[in-house]
Enzyme design. Structure first.
Site, PDB file in Angstrom:
ATOM      1  N   ASP A  24       1.060  -1.327  -0.007  1.00  8.38           N
ATOM      2  CA  ASP A  24      -0.515   0.201  -0.139  1.00  8.38           C
ATOM      3  C   ASP A  24       1.417   1.417   0.260  1.00  8.38           C
ATOM      4  O   ASP A  24       0.424   2.384   0.951  1.00  8.38           O
ATOM      5  CB  ASP A  24      -0.992  -0.364   1.423  1.00  8.38           C
ATOM      6  CG  ASP A  24      -1.563  -1.110   0.996  1.00  8.38           C
ATOM      7  OD1 ASP A  24      -2.411  -1.745   0.196  1.00  8.38           O
ATOM      8  OD2 ASP A  24      -2.562  -2.045   2.550  1.00  8.38           O
ATOM      9  N   LYS A  49       1.683   2.533  -5.285  1.00 10.37           N
ATOM     10  CA  LYS A  49       2.410   1.580  -6.155  1.00 10.37           C
ATOM     11  C   LYS A  49       2.022   2.003  -7.161  1.00 10.37           C
ATOM     12  O   LYS A  49       1.616   2.399  -8.317  1.00 10.37           O
ATOM     13  CB  LYS A  49       2.815   0.201  -6.135  1.00 10.37           C
ATOM     14  CG  LYS A  49       3.883  -0.221  -5.548  1.00 10.37           C
ATOM     15  CD  LYS A  49       4.010  -1.523  -4.732  1.00 10.37           C
ATOM     16  CE  LYS A  49       2.281  -2.538  -4.162  1.00 10.37           C
ATOM     17  NZ  LYS A  49       2.173  -1.795  -2.731  1.00 10.37           N
ATOM     18  N   ASN A  83      -5.568  -9.879  -4.038  1.00  8.58           N
ATOM     19  CA  ASN A  83      -4.527  -9.797  -2.743  1.00  8.58           C
ATOM     20  C   ASN A  83      -4.607  -7.978  -2.562  1.00  8.58           C
ATOM     21  O   ASN A  83      -5.028  -7.496  -1.731  1.00  8.58           O
ATOM     22  CB  ASN A  83      -4.132 -10.576  -1.530  1.00  8.58           C
ATOM     23  CG  ASN A  83      -2.847 -10.952  -2.869  1.00  8.58           C
ATOM     24  OD1 ASN A  83      -3.087 -10.731  -4.058  1.00  8.58           O
ATOM     25  ND2 ASN A  83      -1.935 -11.418  -1.870  1.00  8.58           N
ATOM     26  N   GLY A 107      -4.686  -4.225  -4.104  1.00  2.00           N
ATOM     27  CA  GLY A 107      -5.231  -3.472  -3.520  1.00  2.00           C
ATOM     28  C   GLY A 107      -4.900  -2.208  -4.736  1.00  2.00           C
ATOM     29  O   GLY A 107      -4.167  -1.552  -3.689  1.00  2.00           O
ATOM     30  N   HIS A 108      -4.744  -1.811  -6.290  1.00  2.00           N
ATOM     31  CA  HIS A 108      -4.445  -0.428  -6.406  1.00  2.00           C
ATOM     32  C   HIS A 108      -4.738   0.276  -6.536  1.00  2.00           C
ATOM     33  O   HIS A 108      -6.052  -0.005  -7.483  1.00  2.00           O
ATOM     34  CB  HIS A 108      -2.952  -0.743  -6.929  1.00  2.00           C
ATOM     35  CG  HIS A 108      -2.402  -1.419  -7.065  1.00  2.00           C
ATOM     36  ND1 HIS A 108      -1.373  -2.852  -8.006  1.00  2.00           N
ATOM     37  CD2 HIS A 108      -1.619  -2.507  -5.897  1.00  2.00           C
ATOM     38  CE1 HIS A 108      -0.432  -3.639  -7.016  1.00  2.00           C
ATOM     39  NE2 HIS A 108      -0.949  -3.130  -6.169  1.00  2.00           N
ATOM     40  N   GLN A 149       1.950  -5.788  -3.098  1.00  2.00           N
ATOM     41  CA  GLN A 149       2.590  -5.750  -1.330  1.00  2.00           C
ATOM     42  C   GLN A 149       3.209  -4.915  -2.086  1.00  2.00           C
ATOM     43  O   GLN A 149       3.433  -4.371  -1.997  1.00  2.00           O
ATOM     44  CB  GLN A 149       2.340  -7.614  -1.406  1.00  2.00           C
ATOM     45  CG  GLN A 149       0.955  -8.426  -1.529  1.00  2.00           C
ATOM     46  CD  GLN A 149       0.140  -9.104  -2.731  1.00  2.00           C
ATOM     47  OE1 GLN A 149       1.681  -9.262  -2.840  1.00  2.00           O
ATOM     48  NE2 GLN A 149      -0.800  -8.135  -2.858  1.00  2.00           N
ATOM     49  N   THR A 166       3.359 -12.636   2.620  1.00  2.00           N
ATOM     50  CA  THR A 166       2.357 -13.369   1.570  1.00  2.00           C
ATOM     51  C   THR A 166       3.290 -14.564   0.730  1.00  2.00           C
ATOM     52  O   THR A 166       4.211 -14.931   1.381  1.00  2.00           O
ATOM     53  CB  THR A 166       1.272 -12.276   0.736  1.00  2.00           C
ATOM     54  OG1 THR A 166       1.044 -13.163  -0.189  1.00  2.00           O
ATOM     55  CG2 THR A 166       3.159 -11.767  -0.559  1.00  2.00           C
ATOM     56  N   LYS A 182       2.707   9.938  -0.820  1.00  2.00           N
ATOM     57  CA  LYS A 182       1.840  10.283   0.742  1.00  2.00           C
ATOM     58  C   LYS A 182       2.598  12.166   1.374  1.00  2.00           C
ATOM     59  O   LYS A 182       2.576  11.765   2.657  1.00  2.00           O
ATOM     60  CB  LYS A 182       1.371   9.558   1.673  1.00  2.00           C
ATOM     61  CG  LYS A 182       0.915   8.620   0.788  1.00  2.00           C
ATOM     62  CD  LYS A 182       0.054   7.522   1.060  1.00  2.00           C
ATOM     63  CE  LYS A 182      -1.773   7.788   1.537  1.00  2.00           C
ATOM     64  NZ  LYS A 182      -2.390   6.702   1.394  1.00  2.00           N
TER      65      LYS A 182
END
Ligand code: GDP
Ligand code: IMO
Ligand code: MG
Length: 431
Positions: free
Chosen positions: A13, A16, A38, A40-41, A224, A239, A331
């Site tokens: 997270d 990417k 698995n 979530g982009h 991931q 993972t 961020k």
């Protein structure tokens, strides 16, 4: 850039998807090389938010071909839904999407086993996404998996599913789970998507090698992050795939010599979702502030993410195992209102510096981060478009971050939108 890998350098997270979307403008092919739904982009195109679980984030650039490589485990129903949703939202996918015939399928029994095994772990839960990832990779490695290429042959597909159902039912019974897998049921569900999946099938490696030979540019999109890698991550809280750059070549079927650059993506702080140690984790009040400011809730499961301060030990380790040629720091804007920002430059145990990144979670849980305190900039950075426009305190924080990570910063994210990205020219010194 001819062939660039984009890798998460923390626990996933990192942003990417946004970075891949921005870079995809220059790419002819964007390919995922591992993981499954698995991931979530999140990508914002103007006012529209897209969350991609399987389809590469390059799909929102109309001129790219998007591929799922052999290293990906593909849930065909999730893929079919994602395709339908994107089409409904006006994205033209015709001729733009392919799945390797060597890619394995995630089937309903993989999800069942994922849930049953998590339940059986009690307090030792990994906190998986419940998408069937571990059981699907287990079938792959055990040589009992179903691959996209198998879907051309219904009898062969049935044989593989029937064998898997027997084994899954033994496992479920052993775990005291009353649910059972029915081969006919799986086959009838598969029949709803089988033709569509066969039509999408391709030789992804051939396409990428051919694309590069013809002068095209290729982006390999990691899912991931390095610390969730099956070998290099915080095992067993990881993972089940090779998330790191070494897996990119094998996960799409090219030689490592074709890869020119590896871009590591880090947040200006850090987050983790699921269980396992997080040395720089914030105390709950501060964690909640960062979670709200950064929207730190899982894109796949909606779970609150656990935030921490930037951890240079993690970033240096990730740089080492991936061979980063540059960093994208995302961020930064989330820290705009913090009076003070902390940066962990290393770890200690009982006052002694820890030289190499701990290989055991028990050891990692024992370290104390060594923090530096940096003054905040108390300025909105979302309008900054060059490094020079950033407030002095933000520039100094980034320069220090670059120094402690020993990797040049190439991009800085100051917002979720495409335009909220600062490119730092190669060779520019931040200090
Ligand atoms: P991924 O899994 O690595 O692609 O990251 P996610 O999409 O799961 O989470 C990153 C989140 O941060 C998404 O909601 C993005 O829209 C958002 N994001 C990415 N870069 C930035 C940035 O520079 N600033 C802000 N404020 N948000 C960002
Ligand atoms: P993206 O690509 C963050 C975590 C899960 C769990 C562990 C194992 O969006 O960065 P799994 O379902 O893979 O067996 O779960 O890995 N995890 C992620 N955390 N981002 C992700 O993907 C993740 N994919 C898996 O929370 O701790
Ligand atoms: Mg994500």
């Amino acid at each position: 850039m001819r062939c660039l890998v984009v890798v998460g350098a923390q626990w996933g997270d990192e942003g990417k998807g946004k970075i891949v979307d921005v870079l995809a403008e220059q790419a002819t092919i964007v390919a995922r090389y591992q993981g499954g739904a698995n991931a979530g982009h999140t990508v914002w195109v103007e006012e529209d938010e897209f969350i991609l679980h399987l389809i590469p984030s390059g799909i929102l650039n109309p001129d790219t071909r998007c591929l799922l490589g052999n290293g990906v485990v593909v849930d065909p129903w999730v893929l079919a839904r994602e395709i339908a949703t994107l089409r409904d939202r006006g994205i033209d996918l015709d001729g733009r999407l392919g799945v390797s015939r060597r890619a394995h399928l995630v089937l309903p029994y993989h999800r069942l086993l994922d849930a049953a095994q998590e339940d059986s772990r009690g307090a030792a839960k990994i906190g998986t996404t419940g998408r069937g990832i571990g059981p699907a990779y287990r079938d792959k490695v055990a040589r009992t998996g179903l691959r996209f290429g198998d879907l051309r042959d219904v009898d062969r597909t049935r044989e593989i599913v029937a064998g898997a159902a027997v084994r899954a039912n033994v496992t479920l019974a052993g775990l005291g789970d009353a649910r059972r897998v029915d081969t006919d049921d799986v086959m009838s569900r598969l029949e709803q998507v089988r033709r569509q999946m066969v039509e999408l099938s391709t030789d992804a490696g051939d396409e990428i090698r051919g694309g590069l030979a013809a002068g095209g540019r290729v982006l390999l999109e990691g899912a991931q992050g390095a610390l969730l890698d099956i070998d290099h991550g915080t095992y067993p809280f990881v993972t089940s795939s090779t998330t790191t750059a070494g897996g990119a070549a094998s996960g799409v079927g090219i030689g490592p010599t074709l890869i020119d650059e590896v871009l590591g993506v880090v947040k200006a702080y850090i987050t983790r979702v699921g269980a396992g140690p997080l040395p720089t984790e914030l105390a709950e009040a501060e964690a909640e502030r960062l979670r709200q400011l950064g929207g730190e809730f899982g894109a796949t499961t909606g779970r609150p993410r656990r935030p921490g301060w930037f951890d240079a030990s993690v970033a240096r380790y990730a740089a080492g195992v991936n061979g980063f040629t540059g960093l994208a720091v995302t961020k930064l804007d989330v820290l705009d209102t913090f009076e003070e920002i902390r940066l962990a430059t290393g770890y200690e145990v009982d006052g002694t510096p820890v030289a190499s990144f701990p290989d055991s979670v028990a050891d990692l849980a024992r370290v104390t981060p060594v923090f530096e305190r940096w003054p905040g900039w108390a300025t909105d950075t979302t309008g900054c478009r060059t490094f020079a426009e950033l407030p002095g305190a933000a520039r100094r924080y980034l320069a220090r971050l670059e120094e402690v990570c020993a990797t040049p910063i190439r991009f800085v994210g100051v917002g979720a939108a495409r335009r909220e990205t600062i490119a730092v020219p190669a060779g520019a010194a931040l200090r």
